[in-house]
Design a protein around this motif. Structure first.
Motif, mmCIF file in Angstrom:
data_model
loop_
_atom_site.group_PDB
_atom_site.id
_atom_site.type_symbol
_atom_site.label_atom_id
_atom_site.label_comp_id
_atom_site.label_asym_id
_atom_site.label_seq_id
_atom_site.Cartn_x
_atom_site.Cartn_y
_atom_site.Cartn_z
ATOM 1 N N ALA A 168 -3.632 -12.471 -15.354
ATOM 2 C CA ALA A 168 -3.323 -11.421 -14.149
ATOM 3 C C ALA A 168 -4.576 -11.497 -13.350
ATOM 4 O O ALA A 168 -5.324 -11.975 -13.624
ATOM 5 N N ASN A 169 -4.409 -10.626 -12.206
ATOM 6 C CA ASN A 169 -5.426 -10.515 -11.452
ATOM 7 C C ASN A 169 -6.589 -9.761 -11.861
ATOM 8 O O ASN A 169 -6.430 -8.966 -12.868
ATOM 9 N N HIS A 170 -7.703 -10.048 -11.608
ATOM 10 C CA HIS A 170 -8.906 -9.150 -12.189
ATOM 11 C C HIS A 170 -9.022 -7.739 -11.952
ATOM 12 O O HIS A 170 -9.385 -7.006 -12.641
ATOM 13 N N ASP A 171 -8.323 -7.383 -10.897
ATOM 14 C CA ASP A 171 -8.388 -6.153 -10.741
ATOM 15 C C ASP A 171 -6.868 -5.549 -11.091
ATOM 16 O O ASP A 171 -6.277 -4.230 -10.729
ATOM 17 N N ALA A 178 -0.519 -7.919 -10.245
ATOM 18 C CA ALA A 178 -1.233 -6.553 -10.048
ATOM 19 C C ALA A 178 -1.096 -5.594 -10.918
ATOM 20 O O ALA A 178 -1.867 -4.654 -10.851
ATOM 21 N N ALA A 179 -0.077 -5.651 -11.490
ATOM 22 C CA ALA A 179 0.052 -4.320 -12.449
ATOM 23 C C ALA A 179 1.062 -4.973 -13.718
ATOM 24 O O ALA A 179 1.884 -5.719 -13.614
ATOM 25 N N VAL A 180 0.769 -4.480 -14.861
ATOM 26 C CA VAL A 180 1.395 -4.901 -16.106
ATOM 27 C C VAL A 180 1.835 -3.556 -17.068
ATOM 28 O O VAL A 180 0.842 -2.708 -17.111
ATOM 29 N N ILE A 181 3.469 -3.487 -17.096
ATOM 30 C CA ILE A 181 3.830 -2.325 -17.770
ATOM 31 C C ILE A 181 3.997 -2.812 -19.335
ATOM 32 O O ILE A 181 4.731 -3.595 -19.534
ATOM 33 N N LYS A 195 12.906 -12.532 0.841
ATOM 34 C CA LYS A 195 11.665 -12.013 1.233
ATOM 35 C C LYS A 195 10.529 -12.309 0.458
ATOM 36 O O LYS A 195 10.554 -12.422 -0.895
ATOM 37 N N LYS A 196 9.178 -12.795 0.996
ATOM 38 C CA LYS A 196 8.184 -13.090 0.301
ATOM 39 C C LYS A 196 7.553 -11.748 -0.534
ATOM 40 O O LYS A 196 7.311 -10.669 0.329
ATOM 41 N N PRO A 197 7.496 -11.580 -1.856
ATOM 42 C CA PRO A 197 7.055 -10.322 -2.369
ATOM 43 C C PRO A 197 5.323 -10.192 -2.095
ATOM 44 O O PRO A 197 4.466 -11.090 -1.598
ATOM 45 N N ASP A 198 5.041 -8.859 -1.908
ATOM 46 C CA ASP A 198 3.838 -8.484 -1.450
ATOM 47 C C ASP A 198 2.873 -8.412 -2.889
ATOM 48 O O ASP A 198 1.546 -8.596 -2.573
ATOM 49 N N VAL A 199 3.397 -8.196 -3.966
ATOM 50 C CA VAL A 199 2.537 -7.988 -5.030
ATOM 51 C C VAL A 199 3.738 -8.148 -6.243
ATOM 52 O O VAL A 199 4.820 -8.006 -6.037
ATOM 53 N N LYS A 200 3.220 -8.382 -7.437
ATOM 54 C CA LYS A 200 3.723 -8.628 -8.624
ATOM 55 C C LYS A 200 3.603 -7.588 -9.823
ATOM 56 O O LYS A 200 2.590 -7.613 -9.970
ATOM 57 N N VAL A 201 4.836 -7.240 -10.553
ATOM 58 C CA VAL A 201 4.441 -6.218 -11.483
ATOM 59 C C VAL A 201 5.273 -6.967 -12.680
ATOM 60 O O VAL A 201 6.439 -7.417 -12.534
ATOM 61 N N VAL A 202 4.894 -6.869 -13.885
ATOM 62 C CA VAL A 202 5.258 -7.599 -15.168
ATOM 63 C C VAL A 202 5.533 -6.551 -16.178
ATOM 64 O O VAL A 202 4.795 -5.584 -16.399
ATOM 65 N N LEU A 203 6.835 -6.479 -17.068
ATOM 66 C CA LEU A 203 6.782 -5.811 -18.052
ATOM 67 C C LEU A 203 6.821 -6.535 -19.148
ATOM 68 O O LEU A 203 7.272 -7.561 -19.392
ATOM 69 N N LEU A 204 5.835 -6.215 -20.065
ATOM 70 C CA LEU A 204 5.667 -6.768 -21.512
ATOM 71 C C LEU A 204 5.901 -5.685 -22.708
ATOM 72 O O LEU A 204 5.816 -4.559 -22.446
ATOM 73 N N VAL A 229 -1.019 0.117 -6.892
ATOM 74 C CA VAL A 229 -1.150 -1.121 -6.455
ATOM 75 C C VAL A 229 -1.173 -1.563 -4.814
ATOM 76 O O VAL A 229 -1.242 -2.577 -4.454
ATOM 77 N N LEU A 230 -1.117 -0.261 -4.347
ATOM 78 C CA LEU A 230 -0.937 -0.385 -2.856
ATOM 79 C C LEU A 230 -2.195 -1.105 -1.987
ATOM 80 O O LEU A 230 -2.049 -2.079 -1.164
ATOM 81 N N PRO A 231 -3.399 -1.009 -2.711
ATOM 82 C CA PRO A 231 -4.627 -1.656 -1.762
ATOM 83 C C PRO A 231 -4.143 -3.239 -2.356
ATOM 84 O O PRO A 231 -4.390 -4.082 -1.295
ATOM 85 N N SER A 232 -3.413 -3.815 -3.401
ATOM 86 C CA SER A 232 -3.194 -5.208 -3.357
ATOM 87 C C SER A 232 -2.318 -5.620 -2.612
ATOM 88 O O SER A 232 -2.186 -6.787 -2.198
ATOM 89 N N MET A 233 -1.197 -4.592 -2.325
ATOM 90 C CA MET A 233 0.012 -4.945 -1.190
ATOM 91 C C MET A 233 -0.756 -5.274 -0.015
ATOM 92 O O MET A 233 -0.292 -6.293 0.649
ATOM 93 N N LEU A 234 -1.620 -4.358 0.432
ATOM 94 C CA LEU A 234 -2.346 -4.512 1.694
ATOM 95 C C LEU A 234 -3.183 -5.793 1.821
ATOM 96 O O LEU A 234 -3.280 -6.401 2.948
#
Length: 256
Positions: free
Chosen positions: A108-111, A80-83, A8-17, A222-227
């Motif tokens: 990462a994304n600007h937002d 879209a998000a970094v933890i 499945k194609k991801p709608d958004v990416k989240v990264v743990l650092l 990050v729902l707006p990024s998914m949409l």
């Protein structure tokens, strides 16, 4: 290719650092598999796909060891998000986020949304030592076995051996202050950004304390990024090569 085996194609990416041994992989296992795992250090990075309602979230678990440091910016590209994860009993793990890891998020994304997560709260906070009420997934893998003696015992922490809490080296106020510095580093206005109180968490991968709240809150943010990503995919659909190959073969076989 069978329908169920297609990625499945991801709608958004989240990264743990975060630095090694802060519990990034354990946090991810607790959320995705509903159990605690004593994990070895991640080599390079690991990829997980989580279905959240109608959306597909890719979660990247990165290595904290110095020799894999350069890969972090690659994994953060388009996030879209970094933890940003630290250990509440280790002040240096918080300092490392600012000194070593923050610059990796430049791709990462600007937002992009940034969350600060202090893990291992069960070692310092009595309220984090018990699993969330009704959480059947709070057991370790060993406790899932009928014969406990046959399961190897994970390394015991000083707190579990003595019942004495460890000294908390990083307070919530320290994390809130770092979040403000992150916004300034990114050139973001605090008034127009997500409030620090909403994205600064203290968690325990071992007991499950605040883990669900962390990920669910972040996915909501990050729902707006998914949409937006869904809309972009509809505007510029990609070609499924497997479907193309199948169609191409059928057309050739029908030809004289």
């Amino acid at each position: 290719m069978p329908e169920g085996s297609k990625m499945k194609k991801p709608d958004v990416k989240v990264v743990l650092l975060g630095d090694m041994n802060v519990g990034k992989s354990s946090l991810l296992h607790r959320y995705t598999e509903r159990k605690f795992k004593d994990t070895i250090s991640t080599v390079g990075g690991a990829f997980y796909l989580k279905q959240w309602g109608p959306y597909n979230v890719s979660i990247w678990d990165t290595a904290g060891r110095e020799q894999f440091h350069g890969l972090g910016s690659l994994y953060c590209r388009g996030a879209a998000a970094v933890i940003l994860t630290y250990d509440v009993t280790n002040w240096q793990s918080l300092a490392e986020l600012e000194e070593r890891f923050l610059s990796l998020t430049d791709t990462a994304n600007h937002d992009c949304i940034y969350a600060l997560v202090g893990n291992k709260a069960d070692l310092t906070d009595a309220s984090a030592q018990l699993p969330p009420e009704g959480d059947a997934g709070s057991r370790t893998e060993c406790e899932d076995e009928e014969v406990l003696s046959a399961c190897p015992t994970p390394p015991a922490s000083p707190a579990s051996l003595t019942g004495v809490k460890l000294h908390k080296q990083v307070t919530r106020e320290d994390a809130l202050a770092l979040y403000g510095r992150i916004l300034r580093y990114k050139g973001l206005d605090e008034k127009n950004s997500v409030p620090a109180e909403k994205v600064c968490f203290e968690t325990s991968a071992k007991t499950g304390y605040n883990v669900d709240s962390l990920f669910e809150t972040l996915f909501d943010l990050v729902l707006p990024s998914m949409l937006r990503k869904r809309h972009e995919n509809k505007e510029s659909p990609t070609v499924d090569l497997e479907d193309y190959r199948g169609t191409h073969k059928r057309s050739r076989s029908a030809c004289c």
